[in-house]
Design a protein around this motif. Structure first.
Motif, PDB file in Angstrom:
ATOM      1  N   THR B 317       0.818  -1.212   0.000  1.00  0.00           N
ATOM      2  CA  THR B 317       0.000   0.000   0.000  1.00  0.00           C
ATOM      3  C   THR B 317       0.857   1.270   0.000  1.00  0.00           C
ATOM      4  O   THR B 317       0.330   2.367   0.022  1.00  0.00           O
ATOM      5  N   ASP B 318       2.146   1.080  -0.036  1.00  0.00           N
ATOM      6  CA  ASP B 318       3.073   2.213  -0.101  1.00  0.00           C
ATOM      7  C   ASP B 318       2.931   2.869  -1.476  1.00  0.00           C
ATOM      8  O   ASP B 318       3.104   2.216  -2.498  1.00  0.00           O
ATOM      9  N   PHE B 319       2.616   4.157  -1.502  1.00  0.00           N
ATOM     10  CA  PHE B 319       2.376   4.787  -2.797  1.00  0.00           C
ATOM     11  C   PHE B 319       3.503   5.708  -3.233  1.00  0.00           C
ATOM     12  O   PHE B 319       3.308   6.566  -4.089  1.00  0.00           O
ATOM     13  N   SER B 320       4.696   5.555  -2.673  1.00  0.00           N
ATOM     14  CA  SER B 320       5.792   6.389  -3.155  1.00  0.00           C
ATOM     15  C   SER B 320       6.200   5.940  -4.562  1.00  0.00           C
ATOM     16  O   SER B 320       5.945   4.806  -4.967  1.00  0.00           O
ATOM     17  N   GLU B 321       6.831   6.840  -5.273  1.00  0.00           N
ATOM     18  CA  GLU B 321       7.203   6.567  -6.664  1.00  0.00           C
ATOM     19  C   GLU B 321       8.019   5.283  -6.775  1.00  0.00           C
ATOM     20  O   GLU B 321       7.741   4.416  -7.576  1.00  0.00           O
ATOM     21  N   GLU B 322       9.035   5.206  -5.947  1.00  0.00           N
ATOM     22  CA  GLU B 322       9.898   4.028  -6.004  1.00  0.00           C
ATOM     23  C   GLU B 322       9.961   3.389  -4.632  1.00  0.00           C
ATOM     24  O   GLU B 322      10.550   3.940  -3.702  1.00  0.00           O
ATOM     25  N   VAL B 323       9.347   2.222  -4.511  1.00  0.00           N
ATOM     26  CA  VAL B 323       9.387   1.502  -3.249  1.00  0.00           C
ATOM     27  C   VAL B 323      10.596   0.568  -3.291  1.00  0.00           C
ATOM     28  O   VAL B 323      10.804  -0.155  -4.257  1.00  0.00           O
ATOM     29  N   GLU B 324      11.390   0.646  -2.254  1.00  0.00           N
ATOM     30  CA  GLU B 324      12.589  -0.195  -2.160  1.00  0.00           C
ATOM     31  C   GLU B 324      12.180  -1.680  -2.116  1.00  0.00           C
ATOM     32  O   GLU B 324      11.189  -2.034  -1.487  1.00  0.00           O
ATOM     33  N   ALA B 325      12.939  -2.535  -2.796  1.00  0.00           N
ATOM     34  CA  ALA B 325      12.666  -3.981  -2.712  1.00  0.00           C
ATOM     35  C   ALA B 325      13.017  -4.463  -1.306  1.00  0.00           C
ATOM     36  O   ALA B 325      13.887  -3.901  -0.643  1.00  0.00           O
ATOM     37  N   PRO B 326      12.335  -5.489  -0.824  1.00  0.00           N
ATOM     38  CA  PRO B 326      12.619  -5.985   0.530  1.00  0.00           C
ATOM     39  C   PRO B 326      14.016  -6.597   0.654  1.00  0.00           C
ATOM     40  O   PRO B 326      14.650  -6.938  -0.345  1.00  0.00           O
ATOM     41  N   LEU B 327      14.460  -6.739   1.884  1.00  0.00           N
ATOM     42  CA  LEU B 327      15.735  -7.405   2.155  1.00  0.00           C
ATOM     43  C   LEU B 327      15.752  -8.806   1.545  1.00  0.00           C
ATOM     44  O   LEU B 327      16.766  -9.269   1.058  1.00  0.00           O
ATOM     45  N   TYR B 328      14.579  -9.454   1.572  1.00  0.00           N
ATOM     46  CA  TYR B 328      14.508 -10.825   1.088  1.00  0.00           C
ATOM     47  C   TYR B 328      14.976 -10.925  -0.354  1.00  0.00           C
ATOM     48  O   TYR B 328      15.575 -11.928  -0.758  1.00  0.00           O
ATOM     49  N   SER B 329      14.709  -9.866  -1.135  1.00  0.00           N
ATOM     50  CA  SER B 329      15.081  -9.928  -2.547  1.00  0.00           C
ATOM     51  C   SER B 329      16.599  -9.926  -2.724  1.00  0.00           C
ATOM     52  O   SER B 329      17.103 -10.337  -3.746  1.00  0.00           O
TER      53      SER B 329
END
Lengths: 500, 500
Positions: B317-329
């Protein structure tokens, strides 16, 4: 020495589609898998050192029983075709031929972190003792599984009606929103007015906690009552999943034998803090606890200061003329915690269960359940609440009683003649026959032969603390199998038994 | 000395319907309850020594916040009208007048077994620290709660369509029957193809376990990784329910401060075995973990040999332009366990969550979840699987992003002017404003005043290990409140703050 490949679990699964299994073949599933693996090795599709899919992955991919895959692998190990490495899996044997392996000079693959080795003390949850059914047992022609609903009798129209009403647009917030740690008031109310009184239990909503099936009720109570040096007692034989839960949580489990009156109440119970019992129908023997034994147990709970977990798993589907009221109904000392669910009457897949206890204990159990899952999904609680309110559950139980009675009549008429070499027990009001081979043949072998003949039965040995006991007993359940399959199924089973 | 009545909890609730609360009155709810109780005592409906309903029962019966009832009771105790007895409840004071009590010679009521005293070691589940919202918060006019779905935007028609399809008569066995420990294949598949790739996570079904919300994922992983002397670390401030879970399960919790880059990675983490973090948006500060800090954390996990639980609760639900990929990735060392759910986008009441990890860990987590609950109800898994498959979840997230962006625009335009005395923080892509009163007023008091004005806000102090910290901070969430209520709600809140 050449390394076994350890990073190819995903790659390993690629071979699954290459394996052909055909149930219509007279060759058993296990042997089909075995021959297919041999073929793939011969054709070069499986190289030496290559990892095979896990039994589970293979079983799922092929829609067969895990046991069949395991059986195939074990056979191939015997034959020197596969090797197994502890905690790694199964591999095509390196000793298979003298030809040099391709790729043996490849960079050593990175070791996966062996998390499980490091952090558990040999008590891995997967290492319990389970009643193993093929995951696809409903597809078997003769599913003599126990305590399962007859899916073809599921009251789908009524359930759909209740679901539609529950999803009313004005009430979305009541099931879609965050209810923190609370249950649906409507469902709690209906449990108190529709289910518990049928069993002679008087309770108010504040005495009831909704759980994910009886399973979670056992887990929550165990976790709540865990402490240093705590000892739990259970029946032997008893419900394997209760034992598996207790093994995770308690320091010590005392296994108390059962006789024809149920669990034996003597000084062995006196040192326990918690006693798990199935009074209405002892699991797995189906024996009802006698009135005398109930009285002794309730008295000893007070004198020896222990609590009783009463799992009333089949009280609602028991079709005997007079079903004994649960211990909880005579709970004069507040020491009984009552557990039941809708899994045996409505549907186990919905995971709707509940526990009943004194209010302060329920408050803490609610807080703990909150930490574990918050609550049982509210849409299901609401739908089930309507299902109860409309009297559909009462009607369903009545219908099931009639069906079960009829099925038992069918089986009773033929089972003695079909299984003369067996000691056969069927308690009044139960859909289960407990069969013991007087000749002492291995029930696990009978089970495996039966699976190949499209029949599912349940050996008793996983229910014993000592898995060398109960070896020649198995259970035949009639709750799930369609009525017209009972006679041909039992006939075929009797023939199958003859070949063991 | 006359006994306080202890068996009248049920009878106590009978007075609830006699208490009238009217939200439209300018008198606060707490004070209305207080005056009503006084009235009932005066009228003789409540006798001396009589027990009052529990705060919870009263709050539920009146549809008011538990806090309001508690506040009323505490006031009445101050005034000598009520007394409280530990573990028993609230009673009309015996010292209220000199007139002799009726029934004082009655047989002493039987002591209830004090189970909880005997069996727990002072670590009762209910004693945790919680973000307390009124159970009926959706009925408040200005619900500035955080991370809650906008219920009025719930895609009901689509959900109903999927539910109808899932309840197809040919597939009843697939959701009504006993699936033992297995999940719905369809849902697992859709999580892998529809949800995880959106977050840059590549996983196969065997890496995924379906849970009852993120809550259960944390509980299962903690239970699985429990051992003697185990130490878990978490952010401080951090997610209170994670802390409550850890307190039940681990020997020690290390609270690690956060700064503007997220959790501080230093030697304090080195002795830990498990580290729980919320990298995408630190709970409750909403700060995103910096790339540098992520790198440090992943590296230290390897060098200091700990595992990371990554709670990606609001990634979708984060609507920022670029959401950081999770640590898991970037999980090159297999040490990250990823947790997410459908609770922030679809509906928390459905309790659909999942964890993603390496296969052997998922296998054990599955076995443990099996012991706890068997599985998440299959009908919901199937319905959600279809919901995902049809692209409804993708569309919903897009819609939510647009709505949230618009709401933040409304609030951002006015909030600085309305709250000049506050330090106000709103991170890009978040629906939450973190407010800190520069004058140091107590956020709990502001919250209580706000409740009386029909406004719900969330103080930060329950998130701190030391509950004396964060005293003058609270959070304003825009995800649940209807857009047109934002401006009047913030205006009224600013006026309310002025009266504290």
């Amino acid at each position: 020495m050449t390394e076994y490949s350890r990073t190819t679990r995903a790659a390993a699964n690629l071979i699954i589609p290459l394996i052909k299994v055909d149930r219509l073949l007279s060759l058993g599933v296990r042997d089909q898998i075995r021959s297919e693996i041999s073929r793939l090795i011969a054709e070069g599709a499986l190289e030496q050192g290559a990892q095979l899919p896990s039994c589970r992955a293979m079983a799922q991919g092929l829609s067969v029983a895990v046991n069949s895959v395991l059986g195939a692998y074990l056979k191939l190990i015997d034959e020197g075709i596969l090797s197994s490495k502890p905690k790694s899996g199964y591999f095509v044997s390196l000793e298979l031929s003298a030809s040099p392996l391709q790729g043996s000079a490849k960079t050593k693959t990175r070791e996966t972190t062996n998390i499980l080795d490091r952090i558990t003390k040999g008590k891995l949850p997967s290492k319990g003792s389970y009643i193993v059914r093929p995951p696809d047992w409903p597809k078997y022609k003769y599913p003599f599984v126990c305590n399962q609903i007859p899916v073809n009798r599921f009251p789908l129209a009524q359930w759909r009606e209740c679901m539609r009403l529950a999803m009313n647009s004005r009430d979305v917030a009541s099931w879609a929103g965050d209810n923190q740690y609370w249950d649906s008031d409507e469902f709690l109310q209906e449990v108190c007015t529709r289910i518990l009184p049928r069993r002679g239990v008087a309770a108010r909503p504040e005495n009831v906690l909704v759980t994910l099936g009886a399973q979670q009720a056992i887990y929550i109570i165990s976790s709540l009552l865990r402490g240093y040096g705590r000892v739990v007692a259970m029946e032997d034989p008893g419900y394997p999943d209760a034992r598996n839960i207790f093994e995770q949580i308690f320091d010590e489990i005392r296994f108390i034998p059962v006789d024809d009156e149920g669990i034996i109440v003597d000084e062995r119970l006196a040192e326990c803090d918690l006693v798990y019992v199935t009074p209405n129908r002892q699991f797995p023997t189906t024996i009802a606890m006698s009135a005398r034994r109930r009285e002794m147990l309730l008295k000893m709970a007070e004198s020896a200061d222990f609590l009783i977990i009463e799992d009333d798993y089949d009280g609602d589907t028991d079709f005997s003329e007079e079903v004994e009221a649960p211990l909880y109904s005579g709970n004069r000392n507040g020491r009984v915690i009552y557990i039941n669910s809708l899994s045996k009457s409505v549907a186990p897949g919905l995971r709707l269960g509940f526990l009943v206890a004194q209010e302060d204990l329920v408050s803490e159990a609610r807080a703990l359940r909150g930490l574990m899952i918050r609550h049982t999904p509210l849409l299901l609680q609401k739908t089930a609440g309507l299902f109860l309110k409309f009297g559909y559950h009462d009607a369903l139980c009545k219908r099931l009683h009639a069906i079960f009675e009829q099925r038992i009549a069918i089986a009773s008429g033929i089972i003695d003649d079909l299984f003369p070499q067996f000691d056969i027990r069927n308690e009044d009001g139960s859909t289960i026959f407990v069969m013991t081979d007087k000749a002492g043949r291995d029930a696990q072998m009978i089970k495996e032969k039966a699976l190949q003949a499209n029949i599912v039965i349940e050996p008793l040995w996983p229910c014993y603390s000592d898995d060398k006991k109960g070896k020649s007993s198995f259970r035949i359940g009639l709750s799930a199998i369609p009525s017209d399959q009972i006679e041909p199924g039992l006939t075929l089973l009797s023939e199958t038994v003859g070949t063991v």
